[in-house]
Design a protein around this motif. Structure first.
Motif, mmCIF file in Angstrom:
data_model
loop_
_atom_site.group_PDB
_atom_site.id
_atom_site.type_symbol
_atom_site.label_atom_id
_atom_site.label_comp_id
_atom_site.label_asym_id
_atom_site.label_seq_id
_atom_site.Cartn_x
_atom_site.Cartn_y
_atom_site.Cartn_z
ATOM 1 N N HIS A 108 41.696 -12.849 -17.712
ATOM 2 C CA HIS A 108 40.888 -13.950 -18.227
ATOM 3 C C HIS A 108 39.897 -13.361 -19.228
ATOM 4 O O HIS A 108 38.994 -12.605 -18.859
ATOM 5 N N PHE A 109 40.114 -13.647 -20.506
ATOM 6 C CA PHE A 109 39.227 -13.197 -21.575
ATOM 7 C C PHE A 109 38.227 -14.302 -21.886
ATOM 8 O O PHE A 109 38.618 -15.455 -22.110
ATOM 9 N N GLU A 110 36.949 -13.937 -21.925
ATOM 10 C CA GLU A 110 35.901 -14.842 -22.395
ATOM 11 C C GLU A 110 35.312 -14.244 -23.667
ATOM 12 O O GLU A 110 34.825 -13.105 -23.656
ATOM 13 N N PHE A 111 35.367 -14.997 -24.752
ATOM 14 C CA PHE A 111 34.987 -14.474 -26.057
ATOM 15 C C PHE A 111 33.520 -14.737 -26.371
ATOM 16 O O PHE A 111 32.953 -15.766 -25.982
ATOM 17 N N GLY A 112 32.916 -13.797 -27.093
ATOM 18 C CA GLY A 112 31.526 -13.919 -27.505
ATOM 19 C C GLY A 112 31.413 -14.111 -29.007
ATOM 20 O O GLY A 112 32.419 -14.204 -29.720
ATOM 21 N N PRO A 113 30.177 -14.134 -29.516
ATOM 22 C CA PRO A 113 29.958 -14.416 -30.929
ATOM 23 C C PRO A 113 30.505 -13.351 -31.875
ATOM 24 O O PRO A 113 30.725 -13.634 -33.067
ATOM 25 N N ALA A 114 30.731 -12.117 -31.399
ATOM 26 C CA ALA A 114 31.277 -11.073 -32.261
ATOM 27 C C ALA A 114 32.800 -11.019 -32.212
ATOM 28 O O ALA A 114 33.416 -10.165 -32.861
#
Length: 278
Positions: A108-114
């Motif tokens: 489960h990947f949770e993406f951030g602003p970068a």
């Protein structure tokens, strides 16, 4: 451990125990998935999806999320998977589910602003012939689903081909390889982590005892002060994980890894030097 990682752990545990065919109930024979009909596969996916997403509706992910996987894997313990996401639909997270693995929720990947979540590459173990689902979660909460059928067997119990002591050497060591690209564009990177990811199903070929489970639970990557992604994972991730991803450089890259023995490794890599592609 973050709240999202704890939630992943609870869901993964409930899946492995409660679902028919889960390892805690009884491991499925390596050829079992080859004889499942479409209705059986759909029923199993329905149970898994309910455990992960509850009553949330899922829609066809065509044009939003793609999943590349070999139709027949050359090595069931090192099956390459590529997740692709459209830049036209904002995506905040993606799930990779290997339906017939002992612990189906593989990542489960949770993406951030970068993050530039256009493409994720990773390698997994596949235990039997199985459907593999990728479910992307849009910024508005919409779930986009796609599926591939993969022919592979025995990947979860396959030995590493070396002693446990050799497999543990250098555990936690990390490398980051940056691909050459154009200045100002997202940076392509490959993260390599030394870790055997023992899953408890592998037999030591010398002692004939099962090697105790010890595997990576979370990988967090940031650039400068901005998150690239948080990955929650389980026993389906292949040994010595290699993860390809893209990000928008904000400074040095920081990686933190936590495994099931609560061992933690942190490493920083210099910010990429601005350069132009050929």
């Amino acid at each position: 451990m973050s709240a999202s990682a704890n939630a992943f752990r609870a869901t993964a545990l409930s899946l492995s125990i409660a679902l028919v065919g889960g390892f805690a109930v009884a491991p499925r024979p390596a050829a079992a998935g080859a004889f499942d009909d479409p209705a059986e596969r759909e029923a199993r996916w329905g149970a898994i999806a309910e455990a992960i997403f509850k009553d949330r509706k899922r829609v066809d992910g065509e044009g939003v999320v793609g999943l590349e996987a070999p139709q027949r894997a050359l090595d069931a313990a090192l099956v390459p998977m590529t997740l692709t996401l459209s830049d036209k639909t904002p995506i905040k997270a993606i799930y990779l589910v290997i339906d017939d693995n002992p612990a189906p929720l593989a990542a489960h990947f949770e993406f951030g602003p970068a993050a530039d979540p256009s493409r994720i590459d990773l390698r997994v173990r596949v235990n039997v012939y199985t459907n593999v689902h990728a479910v992307a979660e849009g910024a508005d909460g919409t779930l986009y689903e796609t599926v591939k059928f993969v022919k592979a067997s025995g990947g979860c119990s396959a030995p590493m081909g070396m002693s446990d002591e050799e497999a543990m050497k250098g555990i936690g060591e990390m490398r980051l390889k940056l691909a050459q690209g154009e200045s100002g564009e997202p940076q392509r990177a490959t993260l390599m982590i030394r870790h055997p990811n023992f899953n408890g199903m592998q037999m030591n070929q010398v002692t004939r005892d099962y090697t105790p489970a010890r595997y990576i639970r979370t990988i967090s990557v940031s650039s400068g002060d901005a998150k690239v992604f948080d990955l929650s994972t389980d026993i389906s991730l292949a040994s010595n994980p290699v993860i390809g991803f893209s990000y928008r450089p904000q400074g040095e890259v920081k990686v933190s890894v936590l495994d099931s023995a609560d061992a933690r490794w942190d490493k920083s890599f210099p910010a990429p030097t601005a350069h132009l592609g050929d």
